[in-house]
Design an enzyme around this catalytic site. Structure first.
Site, short mmCIF file in Angstrom:
data_model
loop_
_atom_site.label_atom_id
_atom_site.label_comp_id
_atom_site.label_asym_id
_atom_site.label_seq_id
_atom_site.Cartn_x
_atom_site.Cartn_y
_atom_site.Cartn_z
N GLU A 99 -118.47 -36.17 -29.60
CA GLU A 99 -118.50 -36.82 -30.92
C GLU A 99 -118.43 -35.81 -32.05
O GLU A 99 -117.89 -36.10 -33.12
CB GLU A 99 -119.78 -37.64 -31.07
CG GLU A 99 -119.79 -38.88 -30.19
CD GLU A 99 -121.12 -39.62 -30.24
OE1 GLU A 99 -122.09 -39.08 -30.81
OE2 GLU A 99 -121.16 -40.74 -29.70
N HIS A 104 -120.73 -27.44 -28.30
CA HIS A 104 -122.18 -27.36 -28.14
C HIS A 104 -122.56 -27.63 -26.70
O HIS A 104 -121.89 -28.42 -26.01
CB HIS A 104 -122.90 -28.35 -29.07
CG HIS A 104 -122.35 -29.74 -29.00
ND1 HIS A 104 -121.20 -30.11 -29.65
CD2 HIS A 104 -122.79 -30.84 -28.34
CE1 HIS A 104 -120.95 -31.39 -29.40
NE2 HIS A 104 -121.90 -31.86 -28.59
N HIS A 106 -125.44 -29.27 -24.40
CA HIS A 106 -126.66 -30.07 -24.31
C HIS A 106 -127.57 -29.41 -23.27
O HIS A 106 -127.11 -29.12 -22.15
CB HIS A 106 -126.35 -31.49 -23.83
CG HIS A 106 -125.51 -32.29 -24.78
ND1 HIS A 106 -126.04 -33.22 -25.65
CD2 HIS A 106 -124.18 -32.30 -25.00
CE1 HIS A 106 -125.06 -33.78 -26.36
NE2 HIS A 106 -123.92 -33.23 -25.97
#
Ligand code: 5GP
Ligand code: ZN
Length: 118
Positions: A99, A104, A106
């Site tokens: 999104e 990145h 997680h």
């Protein structure tokens, strides 16, 4: 600064323009709590450099991307889930559900995960 970096939420967090609960950082990587945790413990590790997706990884940023794993290991030790286990996830593009287009990782913990993911 180009438009992508100017408007990017994670670049804004990296620049301190919007708040985040930062839990760990070094000169290349920032780790902060996910605003909508999907697991009991859910952090995001980002490179300070704006790299949109895994598809943009190249030899020039390999070291910085490698540091995301160092950040995950440090976060896991700091929050006490290194031994019990955790999951590191990097979503790339539509089918993976990415999104926010600033790469990145997680860092997810605090539950037992199933495998393979659904
Ligand atoms: P993606 O689906 O792109 O892999 O994950 C984006 C993640 O960023 C989601 O888990 C979402 O909850 C998180 N997120 C979106 N906006 C913000 C924000 O402003 N602050 C923080 N800390 N996390 C955010
Ligand atoms: Zn960015």
């Amino acid at each position: 600064m180009d438009n992508a970096m100017e408007n990017c939420i994670f670049c804004k967090i990296a620049r301190g323009e919007i708040p985040a609960e930062v839990v760990w950082k070094d000169e290349h990587v920032l780790v902060f709590k996910d605003i909508h945790p999907a697991t009991p413990k859910h952090f995001l590790a980002i490179p300070l450099e704006h790299i949109p997706t895994v598809n943009d990884a190249d030899a020039n940023n390999a070291a910085i991307l490698g540091r995301l794993f160092v950040a995950a290991a440090e976060t896991a030790k700091k929050f006490g889930f290194a031994e019990s286990g955790y999951r590191c996830v990097v979503n790339c593009n539509r089918d993976a559900g990415q999104e926010l287009f600033h790469l990145h990782m997680h860092i997810m913990a605090g539950k037992k995960f199933g495998w393979p993911p659904g």
